[in-house]
Design a protein around this motif. Structure first.
Motif, PDB file in Angstrom:
ATOM      1  N   GLN A 121       0.835  -1.209   0.000  1.00  0.00           N
ATOM      2  CA  GLN A 121       0.000   0.000   0.000  1.00  0.00           C
ATOM      3  C   GLN A 121       0.863   1.250   0.000  1.00  0.00           C
ATOM      4  O   GLN A 121       0.574   2.215  -0.709  1.00  0.00           O
ATOM      5  N   VAL A 122       1.912   1.244   0.808  1.00  0.00           N
ATOM      6  CA  VAL A 122       2.825   2.392   0.882  1.00  0.00           C
ATOM      7  C   VAL A 122       3.451   2.652  -0.488  1.00  0.00           C
ATOM      8  O   VAL A 122       3.466   3.784  -0.977  1.00  0.00           O
ATOM      9  N   GLU A 123       3.946   1.586  -1.109  1.00  0.00           N
ATOM     10  CA  GLU A 123       4.606   1.738  -2.404  1.00  0.00           C
ATOM     11  C   GLU A 123       3.630   2.149  -3.503  1.00  0.00           C
ATOM     12  O   GLU A 123       4.006   2.885  -4.415  1.00  0.00           O
ATOM     13  N   SER A 124       2.372   1.717  -3.406  1.00  0.00           N
ATOM     14  CA  SER A 124       1.388   2.109  -4.422  1.00  0.00           C
ATOM     15  C   SER A 124       1.088   3.604  -4.371  1.00  0.00           C
ATOM     16  O   SER A 124       0.643   4.179  -5.358  1.00  0.00           O
ATOM     17  N   LEU A 125       1.344   4.229  -3.228  1.00  0.00           N
ATOM     18  CA  LEU A 125       1.144   5.672  -3.096  1.00  0.00           C
ATOM     19  C   LEU A 125       2.424   6.461  -3.365  1.00  0.00           C
ATOM     20  O   LEU A 125       2.451   7.682  -3.247  1.00  0.00           O
ATOM     21  N   GLY A 126       3.508   5.759  -3.700  1.00  0.00           N
ATOM     22  CA  GLY A 126       4.752   6.438  -4.028  1.00  0.00           C
ATOM     23  C   GLY A 126       5.708   6.600  -2.867  1.00  0.00           C
ATOM     24  O   GLY A 126       6.721   7.284  -2.986  1.00  0.00           O
ATOM     25  N   GLY A 127       5.390   5.975  -1.730  1.00  0.00           N
ATOM     26  CA  GLY A 127       6.287   6.050  -0.579  1.00  0.00           C
ATOM     27  C   GLY A 127       7.311   4.932  -0.600  1.00  0.00           C
ATOM     28  O   GLY A 127       7.122   3.919  -1.264  1.00  0.00           O
ATOM     29  N   LYS A 128       8.411   5.127   0.113  1.00  0.00           N
ATOM     30  CA  LYS A 128       9.430   4.093   0.248  1.00  0.00           C
ATOM     31  C   LYS A 128       9.216   3.449   1.613  1.00  0.00           C
ATOM     32  O   LYS A 128       9.185   4.136   2.633  1.00  0.00           O
ATOM     33  N   PHE A 129       9.068   2.136   1.638  1.00  0.00           N
ATOM     34  CA  PHE A 129       8.825   1.420   2.883  1.00  0.00           C
ATOM     35  C   PHE A 129      10.152   1.161   3.592  1.00  0.00           C
ATOM     36  O   PHE A 129      11.096   0.645   2.995  1.00  0.00           O
ATOM     37  N   ILE A 130      10.234   1.538   4.847  1.00  0.00           N
ATOM     38  CA  ILE A 130      11.442   1.327   5.653  1.00  0.00           C
ATOM     39  C   ILE A 130      11.258   0.022   6.420  1.00  0.00           C
ATOM     40  O   ILE A 130      10.296  -0.142   7.167  1.00  0.00           O
ATOM     41  N   THR A 131      12.190  -0.892   6.216  1.00  0.00           N
ATOM     42  CA  THR A 131      12.148  -2.159   6.930  1.00  0.00           C
ATOM     43  C   THR A 131      13.286  -2.204   7.933  1.00  0.00           C
ATOM     44  O   THR A 131      14.434  -1.934   7.584  1.00  0.00           O
ATOM     45  N   VAL A 132      12.963  -2.524   9.161  1.00  0.00           N
ATOM     46  CA  VAL A 132      13.972  -2.687  10.200  1.00  0.00           C
ATOM     47  C   VAL A 132      14.119  -4.182  10.414  1.00  0.00           C
ATOM     48  O   VAL A 132      13.263  -4.819  11.019  1.00  0.00           O
ATOM     49  N   LYS A 133      15.182  -4.758   9.891  1.00  0.00           N
ATOM     50  CA  LYS A 133      15.374  -6.206   9.953  1.00  0.00           C
ATOM     51  C   LYS A 133      15.604  -6.678  11.382  1.00  0.00           C
ATOM     52  O   LYS A 133      16.321  -6.054  12.140  1.00  0.00           O
ATOM     53  N   GLY A 134      14.937  -7.780  11.717  1.00  0.00           N
ATOM     54  CA  GLY A 134      15.102  -8.383  13.028  1.00  0.00           C
ATOM     55  C   GLY A 134      14.361  -7.681  14.137  1.00  0.00           C
ATOM     56  O   GLY A 134      14.407  -8.088  15.282  1.00  0.00           O
ATOM     57  N   CYS A 135      13.646  -6.636  13.809  1.00  0.00           N
ATOM     58  CA  CYS A 135      12.944  -5.880  14.848  1.00  0.00           C
ATOM     59  C   CYS A 135      11.506  -6.353  14.982  1.00  0.00           C
ATOM     60  O   CYS A 135      11.063  -6.679  16.065  1.00  0.00           O
ATOM     61  N   PHE A 136      10.758  -6.375  13.897  1.00  0.00           N
ATOM     62  CA  PHE A 136       9.348  -6.741  13.958  1.00  0.00           C
ATOM     63  C   PHE A 136       9.019  -7.938  13.104  1.00  0.00           C
ATOM     64  O   PHE A 136       8.009  -8.561  13.260  1.00  0.00           O
ATOM     65  N   TYR A 137       9.823  -8.208  12.110  1.00  0.00           N
ATOM     66  CA  TYR A 137       9.450  -9.191  11.093  1.00  0.00           C
ATOM     67  C   TYR A 137      10.125 -10.518  11.315  1.00  0.00           C
ATOM     68  O   TYR A 137      11.217 -10.639  11.721  1.00  0.00           O
TER      69      TYR A 137
END
Length: 137
Positions: A121-137
């Motif tokens: 959804q973020v990318e479809s609106l033109g935003g860059k998604f920030i992923t914090v590895k090992g934190c939430f996912y």
């Protein structure tokens, strides 16, 4: 309010028992908007989403006003002004509206959310998604 009057409002009845009791005592017919289920049939009455939508829009407008800098990239004879960067935490209803508003104003938008499924959804609106590895996912 007079006896028999109808009150349609956010009552938060579970956390405001005094308000509910006052309505009962006064003979007021009370309808709590926050108690309407968030289902397809009741979508027209979903005041929570509509208010979150407005909050996302207004937050960017207020932030842009407080920033003291313009959002878009501008090239002038005197030089180039780099676009502002906006970071949004949360890609719910308010966050998605904030992304759209900041992008329309010309900002570079980065977004994070604890729910990885919001990335699309973020990318479809033109935003860059920030992923914090090992934190939430």
């Amino acid at each position: 309010m007079k006896k028999g009057a109808s009150l349609i409002s956010f009552m938060w009845a579970a956390t405001n028992p005094e308000l509910v009791e006052a309505c009962v005592k006064q003979g007021i017919n009370a309808f709590s908007i926050d108690a309407i289920p968030r289902i397809s049939r009741a979508q027209k009455m979903d005041a929570l989403s509509s208010q979150a939508n407005l909050a996302g829009y207004k937050s960017v407008i207020m932030g842009a006003n407080a920033l003291g800098k313009i959002f878009p990239l501008l090239m002038t004879a005197a030089g180039t002004i780099k676009p502002s960067k906006v970071v949004i935490f949360g890609a719910g209803v308010a966050g998605l509206q904030a992304i759209a508003t900041a992008k329309r104003l010309g900002a570079i938008v980065e977004v994070t959310d604890i729910r990885p499924e919001t990335k699309e959804q973020v990318e479809s609106l033109g935003g860059k998604f920030i992923t914090v590895k090992g934190c939430f996912y």
